[in-house]
Design a protein around this motif. Structure first.
Motif, PDB file in Angstrom:
ATOM      1  N   UNK A  19       9.867  33.077  18.051  1.00 36.35           N
ATOM      2  CA  UNK A  19      10.165  31.720  17.588  1.00 36.35           C
ATOM      3  C   UNK A  19      11.295  31.141  18.423  1.00 36.35           C
ATOM      4  N   UNK A  20      11.382  29.823  18.387  1.00 36.70           N
ATOM      5  CA  UNK A  20      12.563  29.173  18.927  1.00 36.70           C
ATOM      6  C   UNK A  20      13.214  28.440  17.758  1.00 36.70           C
ATOM      7  N   UNK A  21      14.177  27.591  18.016  1.00 39.52           N
ATOM      8  CA  UNK A  21      14.907  26.953  16.924  1.00 39.52           C
ATOM      9  C   UNK A  21      14.053  25.980  16.111  1.00 39.52           C
ATOM     10  N   UNK A  22      12.902  25.586  16.643  1.00 35.58           N
ATOM     11  CA  UNK A  22      12.095  24.575  15.964  1.00 35.58           C
ATOM     12  C   UNK A  22      10.755  25.076  15.435  1.00 35.58           C
ATOM     13  N   UNK A  23      10.090  26.005  16.135  1.00 35.45           N
ATOM     14  CA  UNK A  23       8.750  26.421  15.733  1.00 35.45           C
ATOM     15  C   UNK A  23       8.553  27.913  15.954  1.00 35.45           C
ATOM     16  N   UNK A  24       7.594  28.477  15.198  1.00 37.51           N
ATOM     17  CA  UNK A  24       7.170  29.852  15.428  1.00 37.51           C
ATOM     18  C   UNK A  24       6.311  29.881  16.678  1.00 37.51           C
ATOM     19  N   UNK A  25       6.463  30.904  17.489  1.00 32.25           N
ATOM     20  CA  UNK A  25       5.733  31.023  18.737  1.00 32.25           C
ATOM     21  C   UNK A  25       4.735  32.182  18.636  1.00 32.25           C
ATOM     22  N   UNK A  27       0.439  33.245  17.862  1.00 31.32           N
ATOM     23  CA  UNK A  27      -0.908  32.697  17.962  1.00 31.32           C
ATOM     24  C   UNK A  27      -1.401  32.290  16.585  1.00 31.32           C
ATOM     25  N   UNK A  28      -2.541  31.620  16.543  1.00 35.84           N
ATOM     26  CA  UNK A  28      -3.097  31.206  15.248  1.00 35.84           C
ATOM     27  C   UNK A  28      -3.486  32.409  14.400  1.00 35.84           C
ATOM     28  N   UNK A  29      -3.651  33.578  15.024  1.00 41.17           N
ATOM     29  CA  UNK A  29      -3.947  34.798  14.264  1.00 41.17           C
ATOM     30  C   UNK A  29      -2.716  35.345  13.553  1.00 41.17           C
ATOM     31  N   UNK A  30      -1.535  34.927  13.967  1.00 43.32           N
ATOM     32  CA  UNK A  30      -0.311  35.399  13.336  1.00 43.32           C
ATOM     33  C   UNK A  30       0.223  36.654  13.994  1.00 43.32           C
ATOM     34  N   UNK A  31       0.627  37.612  13.185  1.00 48.00           N
ATOM     35  CA  UNK A  31       1.251  38.847  13.660  1.00 48.00           C
ATOM     36  C   UNK A  31       0.409  40.053  13.265  1.00 48.00           C
ATOM     37  N   UNK A  32       0.537  41.131  14.029  1.00 49.46           N
ATOM     38  CA  UNK A  32      -0.104  42.386  13.679  1.00 49.46           C
ATOM     39  C   UNK A  32       0.771  43.146  12.696  1.00 49.46           C
ATOM     40  N   UNK A  49      -1.287  39.102   9.797  1.00 51.75           N
ATOM     41  CA  UNK A  49      -0.392  38.539   8.789  1.00 51.75           C
ATOM     42  C   UNK A  49       0.178  37.212   9.271  1.00 51.75           C
ATOM     43  N   UNK A  50       0.432  36.342   8.313  1.00 49.29           N
ATOM     44  CA  UNK A  50       1.076  35.064   8.579  1.00 49.29           C
ATOM     45  C   UNK A  50       2.579  35.218   8.379  1.00 49.29           C
ATOM     46  N   UNK A  51       3.394  34.873   9.395  1.00 51.61           N
ATOM     47  CA  UNK A  51       4.839  34.963   9.222  1.00 51.61           C
ATOM     48  C   UNK A  51       5.368  33.806   8.380  1.00 51.61           C
ATOM     49  N   UNK A  52       6.349  34.101   7.545  1.00 52.03           N
ATOM     50  CA  UNK A  52       6.994  33.105   6.700  1.00 52.03           C
ATOM     51  C   UNK A  52       8.486  33.127   7.011  1.00 52.03           C
TER      52      UNK A  52
END
Length: 178
Positions: A19-25, A27-32, A49-52
């Motif tokens: 991530x940077x200060x504004x958005x998660x970086x 993919x649309x698949x999320x994280x393993x 998994x979707x990061x929160x």
């Protein structure tokens, strides 16, 4: 990370999520999310998994959550089962709000780069010190890759989340967010 409920909610460190200060970086698949074999520690199941990430909580305490939403699959097959009742960490039946003491045993579970980063690795140590801002310092080995893992006491009660290494001139201490 540590799975907190059987639906696949995970607590971890915010800094492990791209991530940077504004958005998660990511993919649309999320994280393993990789679950280990209980006997060997080697990878057994793989999930998506979707990061929160929550601005104030994640920035101030370096904490984030992930929620498992599917099993990972590729041309070779599927690596787990979804939906699933995930093995969650729950110490509420046998752990109470006890004060952590200097010298208490600590066990750290994670995936440090020093052991290859793919197999679950367990290190032991003691509570070495406490910082003025409430963090726990431990002699249990912590390296890059342990971040977001789990630190427990001798009874299996959660002490916190390994987050960093405090480097000295000759030796290092691990840092745990209680």
């Amino acid at each position: 990370g540590t799975i907190l409920d059987s639906n696949g909610l995970i607590v971890s460190n915010s800094h492990i999520i791209p991530q940077n200060e504004e958005v998660l970086d990511v993919s649309e698949d999320g994280c393993f999310v990789i679950l280990p074999d209980n006997e060997t520690g080697s990878p057994k199941e793989i999930y998506l998994a979707t990061p929160l990430v929550f601005n104030d909580l994640s920035d101030e305490y370096d904490l984030a959550f992930l929620t498992i939403y599917d099993v990972y699959s590729d041309e070779d097959g599927q690596y787990g089962q979804y939906p699933n009742d995930f093995p969650s960490f729950d110490d509420t039946d046998y752990c109470e709000d006890e004060q952590i003491k200097l010298g208490e045993n600590v066990r750290v579970l994670g995936y440090p780069i020093s052991s290859g980063g793919y197999n679950l690795t367990i290190t032991d140590g003691v509570v070495s010190s406490f910082t003025d801002d409430g963090l726990i310092l431990t002699s249990a080995k912590i390296d890059q890759g342990n971040s977001g893992g789990l630190a427990i006491d001798r009874d299996g009660c959660m002490l916190g989340i390994p987050v960093a290494v405090s480097q000295g001139q000759y030796d290092n201490l691990g840092i745990i967010i209680p």
